[in-house]
Every structure is written in structure tokens, then in C-alpha cells.
Design a protein around this motif. Structure first.
Motif, short mmCIF file in Angstrom:
data_model
loop_
_atom_site.label_atom_id
_atom_site.label_comp_id
_atom_site.label_asym_id
_atom_site.label_seq_id
_atom_site.Cartn_x
_atom_site.Cartn_y
_atom_site.Cartn_z
N VAL A 56 3.44 1.80 -7.33
CA VAL A 56 4.27 0.99 -6.44
C VAL A 56 4.36 1.60 -5.05
N LEU A 98 1.24 1.14 -2.89
CA LEU A 98 0.95 -0.22 -2.45
C LEU A 98 2.10 -0.89 -1.71
N ASN A 99 3.25 -0.21 -1.63
CA ASN A 99 4.45 -0.85 -1.10
C ASN A 99 4.27 -1.39 0.31
N ALA A 130 -4.01 3.24 -7.88
CA ALA A 130 -3.75 2.27 -6.81
C ALA A 130 -4.80 2.34 -5.72
N ASN A 181 -0.17 -4.46 -8.01
CA ASN A 181 1.17 -3.87 -7.95
C ASN A 181 1.95 -4.12 -9.25
#
Length: 473
Positions: free
Chosen positions: A260, A263-264, A405, A435
Motif C-alpha cells: 500500500v 503505491l499510495n 509493488a 493495490n
């Protein structure tokens, strides 16, 4: 520390301020670093993920080492404070250098710069943060007071995150005619790095100075501990069921967080197509949720105990964090022009923040109880080793999450160094699906937490028995 200890608010505040340094580092990594090296400097997602993974693996290995050394350290300044002070200034220099790679550097050069300075930053932070965490467990032996200490640390962490997000984004990354999103402007990164370096160093020194009067009251390294080999420490820790529960739960959560966090910012800029100002505003929802969760922790621990609190938080967090993404993919989320668009995102981020505040504060308080039980069972005061061992597995797992990711961005063919308007709908939908894969690991952590077996009654019994035994020494 045979009697219950009510700590002064100034002591808890001084301790809590120390969290500012780690929060600025972690928030800076999450918000700025990966995005900067991939979307601004053009480093491939795989190489960026690999660089962060290498740094995390190195960091994970050094955590138990520092914890072990700190537990065994003997000086007139105690076991924890010397490490905290010595790390303060070097951390600031390393943090600033991390964001200053030479111009026109190759992909290999960017990879080596990111990996090398990320390792350096994390190594210096470990020298400070592992003893700092151990200090928090040693400040009090009371079941509820430990939650209060963890809460002060959490509140200061939220304040630091707010400083990074609200001030950092608004001040250093304003949107302009040249850049659709201010985060694509390379000129802001040296400025935010310099500000972070100064604040981190000052926070560490203030925390060490403000808690120095507790040094004489803290546990010392007994002579018997000095003769125990590391393998015996590991075996003794692993034999504790509650420690294993937190160890495995942390590992599963860390994989989810790694995915997370990597990729946030990509999600904010390309999936939601938010401006820098909107990202900062919506982050208020998450930041407002954190202190609410922290404040709720103590009454929830009195009513439902710590185990149930962290289990509920572990269930709510992934749900709240991804329900808006799922709704948008399903075509039922309001469009950008709708008056409900921003408030709904704000709402789910707030709930996610509440869950995070509950989970982090509960986990820190639970680990403090584990260290007490470990001390009772083994006669060893090893707060540094136990906290660092849990951090070890968390960082190893987070490293996997970052790599997954980063590789995922390359596998879905996500473009780099492009404006949001140049990315296709298919590409942003693939980004969102990547995600969502993090949810599986977050939910799985609940299974691990079910095995934690220290409740209020057991902790109180252990505290009394330990105090009685130590009074005879």
C-alpha cells in the motif's frame, strides 16, 4: 520498578516527541521517496522496489543486533540514551543526501544511490529507534500507564505526519502551469529533505534530554544477561506464545503495508487524479482518525482488553482503506465533479486512520506486556531485543511488499515521468487492482492475533509476582 509508576506528563511528552523522527522518515519514504525516484527521476519500478527491499532487509538484520547490544550496554547514561543521542546528527545528514542524487545519473547509478543512502538512513535510525522503543516499555510497569505512554508516542507521530503532509505538500509542491501535479516538480524534494533532516535531529535530542531524569530508575543489564548467547535469547523469545502472535501478526501486516505504501502516491495522482492541495486536504481525514483511535484505545482496553481491540482494528483497517477503490472500479463511486466525491474519500480515510491508531497503540502496549512476562519467565530484561525482533520480521515482510509493488508496476506496464492526463483508464485500473492485493495479508493478521494470551488479570499477576521476586534480590 517494583511499584506502579504514574509518569509525569512532561516525561511522556518528551518520550513521545522522539517518535517525530521515525514518523518523518517513514512518511517521507511512503509519500515522497518511491514516487520521486520512479516518476520524477525515471527509475524503473523493479529497481526502485529492489533498492528499498535491500535497505529494509539490511535494516531488519541490524534491528536485533542493536537491540541485543543495547540490552547489554552498561554506562552511567543507561542502556538506551547513549544510542539515541549518537544517532541524531548523522541521521539528518544521511536523510538530506538521500534526496540529492547527481544530475544525469544512469539507471544503475540511481539504483545504487537509492539503495546505498536508504541503507544508511535506516541503519542510523535503527541505532536510535530500537533503544527508543525499549525505553518506552521500561518507563512504567503498569497495564494502563503503558497504553498512555504508547498513546503519547502515537499522538506525536500523528503531529509529525501532519507536518509532513500538510506543510510539506502545500509548501514545497504547489501545483503550477508547468506541472499538473506539484509532486512531479523536482525542485521541491531538496527543500522537503532539508526540513525533515533538521526536525528529525532536533526531535531525537529533545526526547533524550527530556527523559534523562529517568535513567537512574530504569532496569540495568544484570551480569547474568551478559553471559547468555544470542541463540538462547531467540529460543526464549520464541517460546512465548504471545510474542509469536505479535511476531507473525506484524509480519502479515507489514507485507500489506509495504504494498500500500509503495503505491499510495501513485494511486492519489493517477487513479484519483488529485492535485497536491487535494492530497494534502484528504490526508487530514487519515491524520484526524489517528488521534481519535489513539484516544479510544485506553477505554477500549478497559472494556474489551488489548487483544480484541487490535483484532477489530486489523479487520476494519483494510476494509476502510479499500472500499472507495472497489466502489470506483465497480462504477458506483461518485464522479470527480460530484459534491460527494471528496467527502466520501475523506470519510473512509478517517475510519482507516482510527483503525491504524487503535492497532499501533494496542500493539506497542501489548509488546510492553510481553517484555514483562518474558522478564518474569526468564529473569532477563530484554526489551530492546524483543521489540527489535518484532521489527525484524516486520521489515523483512515490508521489503517483500515493496518489491512486489515495484515489480507489479513494471508488469502492468505503468508509465513513468508522465502527467496524469497521459495515463490510460486501463493502466490506472490495473494500478488499483495491484493495490487491492494487499488486503489479503491484512486480514490474515487477525488469525495470528487470536493466539495472544496476556489479559489484564494475567499481566497484573505477573507484575506483582515479579515485583515480589525482585524485592528479595
Amino acid at each position: 520498578m517494583s511499584e506502579r509508576q504514574a509518569l509525569a506528563a512532561r516525561t511522556k511528552f518528551a518520550y513521545g516527541v522522539g517518535q517525530v523522527a521515525e514518523t518523518i522518515k517513514s512518511t517521507g519514504f511512503d509519500i515522497f521517496l518511491f514516487f520521486y525516484f520512479t516518476q520524477v527521476l525515471g527509475l524503473s519500478g523493479t529497481l526502485a522496489g529492489l533498492a528499498v527491499m535491500v535497505a529494509l532487509v539490511f535494516d531488519a538484520i541490524t534491528d536485533p543486533m542493536v537491540g541485543y547490544i543495547s540490552d547489554h550496554w552498561r554506562s552511567r547514561h543507561g542502556r538506551r540514551h547513549p544510542f539515541m543521542v549518537v544517532a541524531a546528527v548523522p541521521l539528518g545528514f544521511a536523510w538530506f543526501a538521500l534526496f540529492m542524487p547527481p544530475a544525469s545519473i544512469s539507471q544503475t547509478g540511481l539504483f545504487l544511490w537509492l539503495a546505498g543512502f536508504a541503507i544508511l538512513v535506516r541503519a542510523i535510525m535503527t541505532v536510535y529507534y530500537v533503544p527508543y522503543l525499549a525505553l518506552g516499555a521500561e518507563l512504567s510497569n503498569d497495564y494502563e500507564e503503558r497504553t498512555s505512554v504508547a498513546a503519547w508516542r502515537g499522538v506525536c507521530g500523528v503531529a509529525a505526519a501532519a507536518l509532513v503532509v500538510l506543510v510539506g505538500l502545500a509548501l514545497f509542491f504547489p501545483d503550477s502551469a508547468e506541472f499538473e501535479n506539484g509532486l512531479l516538480n523536482p525542485a521541491g524534494y531538496p527543500k522537503v529533505a532539508m526540513a525533515g533532516a533538521i526536525i528529525m535531529s532536533l526531535a531525537i535530542l529533545l526526547s533524550a534530554w527530556g527523559t534523562r531524569d529517568r535513567i537512574a530508575l530504569l532496569p540495568k543489564a544484570p551480569a547474568s544477561l551478559l553471559r547468555n548467547p544470542v541463540r538462547e535469547d531467540i529460543a526464549a523469545a520464541w517460546g512465548n506464545v504471545s510474542f509469536r502472535s505479535l511476531f507473525i501478526g506484524t509480519m502479515l501486516v507489514a507485507v500489506s503495508i509495504g504494498i500500500v505504501q509503495t503505491l499510495n502516491m501513485h494511486l492519489n495522482v493517477y487513479f484519483w487524479q488529485l492535485s497536491s492541495a487535494s492530497i494534502a486536504f484528504l490526508a487530514i481525514g487519515l491524520l484526524m482518525g489517528w488521534p481519535v483511535g489513539i484516544v479510544m484505545t485506553a477505554p477500549l482496553h478497559r472494556r474489551f482488553d488489548k487483544k480484541m481491540t487490535i483484532i477489530v482494528a486489523a479487520l476494519i483497517g483494510p476494509l476502510a482503506g479499500n472500499v472507495a477503490v472497489v466502489a470506483r472500479l465497480a462504477g458506483v463511486f461518485p464522479d470527480e465533479g460530484s459534491p460527494l466525491f471528496v467527502p466520501l474519500i475523506f470519510g473512509v480515510l478517517f475510519i482507516s486512520g482510527v483503525a491504524a491508531g487503535l492497532a499501533v497503540t494496542s500493539g506497542a502496549s501489548m509488546m510492553a506486556d510481553v517484555t514483562q512476562e518474558h522478564r518474569f519467565r526468564t529473569g532477563r530484561s530484554q526489551e530492546g531485543f524483543l521489540f527489535s525482533a518484532t521489527a525484524f520480521t516486520g521489515k523483512m515482510a515490508a521489503a517483500i511488499g515493496y518489491l512486489v509493488a515495484g515489480m507489479g508496476l513494471d508488469l502492468i506496464g505503468f508509465p513513468v515521468q508522465v502527467e496524469p492526463s497521459q495515463v490510460t483508464l486501463l493502466e490506472v485500473n490495473r494500478l488499483a487492482m495491484l493495490n487491492l492485493s494487499a488486503c489479503v495479508f491484512g486480514f490474515a493478521s487477525v488469525c495470528a492475533y487470536f493466539f495472544y494470551n496476556i489479559d489484564r488479570t494475567r499481566q497484573e499477576h505477573t507484575r506483582i509476582e515479579l515485583a515480589a521476586r525482585e524485592a528479595l534480590l
